[in-house]
Design a protein around this motif. Sequence first.
Motif, short mmCIF file in Angstrom:
data_model
loop_
_atom_site.label_atom_id
_atom_site.label_comp_id
_atom_site.label_asym_id
_atom_site.label_seq_id
_atom_site.Cartn_x
_atom_site.Cartn_y
_atom_site.Cartn_z
N ARG A 46 0.85 -1.19 0.00
CA ARG A 46 0.00 0.00 0.00
C ARG A 46 0.88 1.24 0.00
O ARG A 46 1.94 1.28 0.63
N ILE A 47 0.43 2.29 -0.71
CA ILE A 47 1.13 3.56 -0.73
C ILE A 47 0.50 4.48 0.31
O ILE A 47 -0.69 4.80 0.22
N GLY A 48 1.27 4.89 1.29
CA GLY A 48 0.78 5.83 2.28
C GLY A 48 1.07 7.26 1.85
O GLY A 48 1.71 7.51 0.82
N ALA A 49 0.59 8.21 2.63
CA ALA A 49 0.99 9.60 2.42
C ALA A 49 2.51 9.67 2.49
O ALA A 49 3.13 8.96 3.30
N GLY A 92 -3.63 8.17 2.55
CA GLY A 92 -2.86 7.73 1.40
C GLY A 92 -3.54 8.09 0.10
O GLY A 92 -4.76 8.30 0.05
N PRO A 93 -2.79 8.15 -1.00
CA PRO A 93 -3.32 8.64 -2.27
C PRO A 93 -4.31 7.70 -2.95
O PRO A 93 -5.06 8.13 -3.83
N CYS A 94 -4.32 6.45 -2.56
CA CYS A 94 -5.23 5.48 -3.20
C CYS A 94 -6.13 4.80 -2.19
O CYS A 94 -6.77 3.78 -2.51
N TYR A 141 7.37 19.05 -2.97
CA TYR A 141 5.99 19.19 -3.42
C TYR A 141 5.32 17.83 -3.52
O TYR A 141 5.98 16.80 -3.75
N VAL A 142 3.99 17.83 -3.37
CA VAL A 142 3.19 16.61 -3.45
C VAL A 142 1.89 16.91 -4.20
O VAL A 142 1.45 18.06 -4.29
N THR A 143 1.28 15.87 -4.73
CA THR A 143 -0.09 15.95 -5.23
C THR A 143 -1.05 15.89 -4.05
O THR A 143 -0.84 15.11 -3.11
N THR A 190 -8.02 14.59 2.86
CA THR A 190 -6.78 15.17 2.31
C THR A 190 -5.82 14.07 1.87
O THR A 190 -4.77 13.85 2.49
N PRO A 191 -6.14 13.34 0.81
CA PRO A 191 -5.15 12.39 0.29
C PRO A 191 -3.92 13.13 -0.22
O PRO A 191 -4.03 14.13 -0.94
N LEU A 192 -2.75 12.63 0.15
CA LEU A 192 -1.47 13.19 -0.29
C LEU A 192 -0.64 12.11 -0.97
O LEU A 192 -0.66 10.96 -0.59
N GLY A 193 0.13 12.52 -1.95
CA GLY A 193 1.06 11.59 -2.61
C GLY A 193 0.62 11.26 -4.02
O GLY A 193 -0.26 11.92 -4.58
N PRO A 194 1.28 10.27 -4.63
CA PRO A 194 1.97 9.15 -4.01
C PRO A 194 3.40 9.41 -3.51
O PRO A 194 3.92 8.61 -2.74
N TRP A 195 4.01 10.49 -3.97
CA TRP A 195 5.39 10.71 -3.51
C TRP A 195 5.66 12.18 -3.27
O TRP A 195 4.92 13.07 -3.71
N LEU A 196 6.72 12.43 -2.54
CA LEU A 196 7.26 13.77 -2.29
C LEU A 196 8.48 13.94 -3.18
O LEU A 196 9.40 13.13 -3.16
N VAL A 197 8.47 15.01 -3.98
CA VAL A 197 9.59 15.30 -4.87
C VAL A 197 10.31 16.54 -4.36
O VAL A 197 9.67 17.56 -4.08
N PRO A 198 11.63 16.49 -4.19
CA PRO A 198 12.37 17.65 -3.68
C PRO A 198 12.15 18.89 -4.53
O PRO A 198 12.00 18.81 -5.75
#
Length: 289
Positions: free
Chosen positions: A69-72, A114-116, A158-160, A188-196
């Motif tokens: 599973r993909i978490g925040a 999580g985003p999904c 930044y995140v989606t 507030t779903p966040l992610g799937p990833w954090l990009v610098p």
Amino acid sequence: MKIMRLGNAGEEQPAVLVPAADGTDRYFSLLPLTTDVDGSFLAAGGLDRVREALAAGELPVLENAGDLRIGAPLARPGSVVGIGMNYAAHAAESGSAPPEIPVVFLKPANTVTGPCDPAPIPPHSLKYDWEVELGIVIGKEASYLGSEEEARECIAGYVTANDLSEREYQIPGAAGQWTKGKSLPGSTPLGPWLVPAGDVDAGNLALGSWVNGDVRQDSSTGGLIFSPATLVHHCSQYMRLEPGDVIITGTPEGVALSGRFPYLQPGDVVEVEVEGLGRQRQELYRAGA
């Protein structure tokens, strides 16, 4: 470099996703560096340490990562700060003039998910809405900043984000309040990833949303009225932003509030995406049913 947290809710482990030259994804565990992706990790230069460890080949491969599973992408923030009507066309479809200063509200940190993950519609909600947004992750303390340049230095990445909103709770009548409409569980779903931040041109990212595969929003962060640095600087004049906090920067036109689309119903599937920051997918269900 894409920072993630993978695993069951409450048991996520930190990881980094590195796209390979052949188009495959490679996942590495960050446990040699940290137990979690949180404010302390970001404030201590954690993203730079990940780059260094990757370059040195010091991170172990995370096997079967694609099955988890993909978490925040970061642990529960101390604060989630929302920005309203930060695109002129969305302000117009909301019946408002574009704001001259940022519209700021707060969301409880326990709305982050999580985003999904499946997304609950409140038991009596009739006007549940979607909002694709660019999310700013704070990397160091920001309080009474003196310039937007200082503000940029406080952005870790930044995140989606999807700012799911109940419009009947938010707007109409004497009891309508932004806090009520923006504070619902799982909103507030966040992610799937954090990009610098250094890997992102935050002022020129496509962003969009889909409901059951049909396009709803198709825009760009080039339409932001207030840039990420402006928002961080502005918010720092009224609150202390801490590492790991998130600012969601507002949504473009194309939400159900416009009257052009129906509100969300149980069984609907919402997808939102910000260019380079990944796509989310939520299946809606009725809470308490």
